[in-house]
Design a protein around this motif. Sequence first.
Motif, PDB file in Angstrom:
ATOM      1  N   MET A 274      18.877  -6.441   4.872  1.00 59.12           N
ATOM      2  CA  MET A 274      18.706  -7.467   3.821  1.00 59.12           C
ATOM      3  C   MET A 274      17.105  -7.227   3.262  1.00 59.12           C
ATOM      4  O   MET A 274      16.334  -6.927   4.021  1.00 59.12           O
ATOM      5  CB  MET A 274      18.684  -8.577   4.385  1.00 59.12           C
ATOM      6  N   ALA A 275      17.049  -7.182   1.881  1.00 50.66           N
ATOM      7  CA  ALA A 275      15.747  -7.145   1.221  1.00 50.66           C
ATOM      8  C   ALA A 275      14.922  -8.329   1.281  1.00 50.66           C
ATOM      9  O   ALA A 275      15.558  -9.569   1.411  1.00 50.66           O
ATOM     10  CB  ALA A 275      16.002  -6.877  -0.050  1.00 50.66           C
ATOM     11  N   ILE A 276      13.635  -8.176   1.324  1.00 43.97           N
ATOM     12  CA  ILE A 276      12.847  -9.313   1.513  1.00 43.97           C
ATOM     13  C   ILE A 276      12.653  -9.897   0.381  1.00 43.97           C
ATOM     14  O   ILE A 276      12.183  -9.220  -0.779  1.00 43.97           O
ATOM     15  CB  ILE A 276      11.211  -8.973   2.266  1.00 43.97           C
ATOM     16  N   SER A 277      12.996 -11.225  -0.025  1.00 44.08           N
ATOM     17  CA  SER A 277      12.781 -11.915  -0.995  1.00 44.08           C
ATOM     18  C   SER A 277      11.535 -12.641  -1.310  1.00 44.08           C
ATOM     19  O   SER A 277      11.274 -13.128  -2.403  1.00 44.08           O
ATOM     20  CB  SER A 277      14.044 -13.089  -1.274  1.00 44.08           C
ATOM     21  N   GLN A 278      10.633 -12.828  -0.359  1.00 41.56           N
ATOM     22  CA  GLN A 278       9.560 -13.586  -0.585  1.00 41.56           C
ATOM     23  C   GLN A 278       8.175 -12.673  -0.702  1.00 41.56           C
ATOM     24  O   GLN A 278       8.085 -11.809   0.226  1.00 41.56           O
ATOM     25  CB  GLN A 278       9.336 -14.366   0.356  1.00 41.56           C
ATOM     26  N   ASN A 279       7.869 -12.728  -1.937  1.00 43.25           N
ATOM     27  CA  ASN A 279       6.525 -11.827  -2.008  1.00 43.25           C
ATOM     28  C   ASN A 279       5.473 -12.159  -1.009  1.00 43.25           C
ATOM     29  O   ASN A 279       4.730 -11.015  -0.602  1.00 43.25           O
ATOM     30  CB  ASN A 279       5.981 -11.873  -3.560  1.00 43.25           C
TER      31      ASN A 279
ATOM     32  N   THR B 184       5.861 -12.624   1.940  1.00 44.65           N
ATOM     33  CA  THR B 184       6.178 -11.884   3.335  1.00 44.65           C
ATOM     34  C   THR B 184       5.950 -10.416   3.006  1.00 44.65           C
ATOM     35  O   THR B 184       5.445  -9.726   3.855  1.00 44.65           O
ATOM     36  CB  THR B 184       7.555 -12.248   3.568  1.00 44.65           C
ATOM     37  N   LYS B 185       6.340 -10.044   1.728  1.00 44.11           N
ATOM     38  CA  LYS B 185       6.091  -8.401   1.578  1.00 44.11           C
ATOM     39  C   LYS B 185       4.562  -8.016   1.711  1.00 44.11           C
ATOM     40  O   LYS B 185       4.225  -7.185   2.233  1.00 44.11           O
ATOM     41  CB  LYS B 185       6.407  -8.217   0.254  1.00 44.11           C
ATOM     42  N   GLU B 186       3.787  -9.008   1.100  1.00 43.70           N
ATOM     43  CA  GLU B 186       2.362  -8.696   1.168  1.00 43.70           C
ATOM     44  C   GLU B 186       1.787  -8.708   2.483  1.00 43.70           C
ATOM     45  O   GLU B 186       0.917  -7.776   2.979  1.00 43.70           O
ATOM     46  CB  GLU B 186       1.561  -9.902   0.227  1.00 43.70           C
ATOM     47  N   ALA B 187       2.190  -9.496   3.161  1.00 45.11           N
ATOM     48  CA  ALA B 187       1.985  -9.834   4.739  1.00 45.11           C
ATOM     49  C   ALA B 187       2.326  -8.371   5.500  1.00 45.11           C
ATOM     50  O   ALA B 187       1.490  -7.910   6.315  1.00 45.11           O
ATOM     51  CB  ALA B 187       2.314 -11.079   5.432  1.00 45.11           C
ATOM     52  N   LEU B 188       3.417  -7.954   5.407  1.00 45.28           N
ATOM     53  CA  LEU B 188       3.724  -6.765   5.802  1.00 45.28           C
ATOM     54  C   LEU B 188       3.168  -5.538   5.493  1.00 45.28           C
ATOM     55  O   LEU B 188       2.959  -4.685   6.307  1.00 45.28           O
ATOM     56  CB  LEU B 188       5.497  -6.447   5.789  1.00 45.28           C
ATOM     57  N   ALA B 189       3.165  -5.424   4.131  1.00 47.13           N
ATOM     58  CA  ALA B 189       2.049  -4.285   3.530  1.00 47.13           C
ATOM     59  C   ALA B 189       0.646  -4.122   4.251  1.00 47.13           C
ATOM     60  O   ALA B 189       0.121  -3.308   4.710  1.00 47.13           O
ATOM     61  CB  ALA B 189       2.090  -4.422   2.125  1.00 47.13           C
TER      62      ALA B 189
ATOM     63  N   GLY C 266      -3.308  -5.831  -3.104  1.00 47.26           N
ATOM     64  CA  GLY C 266      -3.030  -6.482  -4.504  1.00 47.26           C
ATOM     65  C   GLY C 266      -2.761  -7.743  -4.517  1.00 47.26           C
ATOM     66  O   GLY C 266      -3.390  -8.437  -3.627  1.00 47.26           O
ATOM     67  N   GLY C 267      -1.877  -8.339  -5.345  1.00 46.60           N
ATOM     68  CA  GLY C 267      -1.583  -9.744  -5.444  1.00 46.60           C
ATOM     69  C   GLY C 267      -0.421  -9.720  -4.413  1.00 46.60           C
ATOM     70  O   GLY C 267      -0.411  -9.050  -3.505  1.00 46.60           O
ATOM     71  N   ASP C 268       0.290 -10.658  -4.477  1.00 48.83           N
ATOM     72  CA  ASP C 268       1.487 -11.152  -3.706  1.00 48.83           C
ATOM     73  C   ASP C 268       2.583 -10.021  -4.039  1.00 48.83           C
ATOM     74  O   ASP C 268       3.654 -10.467  -4.526  1.00 48.83           O
ATOM     75  CB  ASP C 268       2.171 -12.308  -3.686  1.00 48.83           C
ATOM     76  N   ASP C 269       2.530  -8.932  -4.072  1.00 45.55           N
ATOM     77  CA  ASP C 269       3.418  -7.910  -4.741  1.00 45.55           C
ATOM     78  C   ASP C 269       3.577  -6.957  -3.502  1.00 45.55           C
ATOM     79  O   ASP C 269       4.692  -6.051  -3.982  1.00 45.55           O
ATOM     80  CB  ASP C 269       3.032  -7.129  -5.812  1.00 45.55           C
TER      81      ASP C 269
ATOM     82  N   LEU D 188      -6.108  16.277  -3.360  1.00 43.76           N
ATOM     83  CA  LEU D 188      -6.503  14.857  -3.731  1.00 43.76           C
ATOM     84  C   LEU D 188      -5.414  13.837  -3.128  1.00 43.76           C
ATOM     85  O   LEU D 188      -4.269  14.283  -4.135  1.00 43.76           O
ATOM     86  CB  LEU D 188      -7.156  14.698  -5.008  1.00 43.76           C
ATOM     87  N   ILE D 189      -5.547  12.998  -2.605  1.00 41.79           N
ATOM     88  CA  ILE D 189      -4.500  12.061  -2.256  1.00 41.79           C
ATOM     89  C   ILE D 189      -4.952  10.691  -2.345  1.00 41.79           C
ATOM     90  O   ILE D 189      -5.815  10.292  -1.946  1.00 41.79           O
ATOM     91  CB  ILE D 189      -4.127  12.200  -0.637  1.00 41.79           C
ATOM     92  N   THR D 190      -4.212   9.821  -3.137  1.00 45.45           N
ATOM     93  CA  THR D 190      -4.252   8.458  -3.073  1.00 45.45           C
ATOM     94  C   THR D 190      -3.003   7.696  -2.394  1.00 45.45           C
ATOM     95  O   THR D 190      -2.116   7.764  -3.152  1.00 45.45           O
ATOM     96  CB  THR D 190      -4.451   7.994  -4.607  1.00 45.45           C
ATOM     97  N   PRO D 191      -3.243   7.346  -1.003  1.00 49.47           N
ATOM     98  CA  PRO D 191      -2.081   6.758  -0.525  1.00 49.47           C
ATOM     99  C   PRO D 191      -1.739   5.471  -1.078  1.00 49.47           C
ATOM    100  O   PRO D 191      -2.519   4.757  -1.574  1.00 49.47           O
ATOM    101  CB  PRO D 191      -2.437   6.636   0.933  1.00 49.47           C
ATOM    102  N   THR D 192      -0.536   5.279  -1.287  1.00 49.00           N
ATOM    103  CA  THR D 192       0.123   3.567  -1.576  1.00 49.00           C
ATOM    104  C   THR D 192       1.284   3.403  -0.658  1.00 49.00           C
ATOM    105  O   THR D 192       2.136   4.228  -0.454  1.00 49.00           O
ATOM    106  CB  THR D 192       0.671   3.982  -3.160  1.00 49.00           C
ATOM    107  N   TYR D 193       1.325   2.080  -0.332  1.00 53.89           N
ATOM    108  CA  TYR D 193       2.322   1.705   0.476  1.00 53.89           C
ATOM    109  C   TYR D 193       3.015   0.491  -0.378  1.00 53.89           C
ATOM    110  O   TYR D 193       2.370  -0.565  -0.591  1.00 53.89           O
ATOM    111  CB  TYR D 193       1.871   1.480   2.003  1.00 53.89           C
ATOM    112  N   THR D 194       4.474   0.565  -0.483  1.00 56.30           N
ATOM    113  CA  THR D 194       5.279  -0.438  -1.177  1.00 56.30           C
ATOM    114  C   THR D 194       6.190  -1.073   0.013  1.00 56.30           C
ATOM    115  O   THR D 194       7.070  -0.477   0.271  1.00 56.30           O
ATOM    116  CB  THR D 194       5.853  -0.105  -2.392  1.00 56.30           C
ATOM    117  N   GLN D 195       5.971  -2.257   0.223  1.00 56.52           N
ATOM    118  CA  GLN D 195       6.922  -2.967   1.022  1.00 56.52           C
ATOM    119  C   GLN D 195       8.120  -3.547   0.065  1.00 56.52           C
ATOM    120  O   GLN D 195       7.777  -4.407  -0.588  1.00 56.52           O
ATOM    121  CB  GLN D 195       6.360  -4.095   1.897  1.00 56.52           C
ATOM    122  N   SER D 196       9.229  -3.297   0.344  1.00 57.04           N
ATOM    123  CA  SER D 196      10.384  -3.553  -0.550  1.00 57.04           C
ATOM    124  C   SER D 196      11.219  -4.626   0.263  1.00 57.04           C
ATOM    125  O   SER D 196      11.095  -4.796   1.546  1.00 57.04           O
ATOM    126  CB  SER D 196      11.214  -2.617  -0.808  1.00 57.04           C
TER     127      SER D 196
END
Length: 109
Positions: free
Chosen positions: A1-6, A8-13, A49-52, A101-109
């Motif tokens: 199940m995808a996380i619906s609450q931004n 929560t996504k931000e907290a996990l990120a 970032g923001g709650d994203d 050169l590396i710019t790491p990014t993590y996205t919690q979906s």
Amino acid sequence: MAISQNSTKEALARAYGQLGNWIGVFTSSGEASGGTPAYTRVQTTWTEGGDDGIIVGSQVEIDLQAGTYTHVGIFNAQTGGTLIDKKAIDAKKLDGQGKLLITPTYTQS
């Protein structure tokens, strides 16, 4: 199940970023080594970032000897430690000593 609450996504990120902030590079046969200057993992600073659900690390510059590099990884220590995560990249071939050169990014979906 995808996380619906931004929020929560931000907290996990943010939690993911707290697991490790040392960036390393791999060839198909293992973690990079050698070179002059010598290869070493480089520390990034994660920024929320923001709650994203997205965190972005500061760009790191990693010294590498000639070779083909296929993955980047996040560790919890500059040496030894635990590999937290590893991601395939488009192969980067260096014909001599160089930098990646590396710019790491993590996205919690």
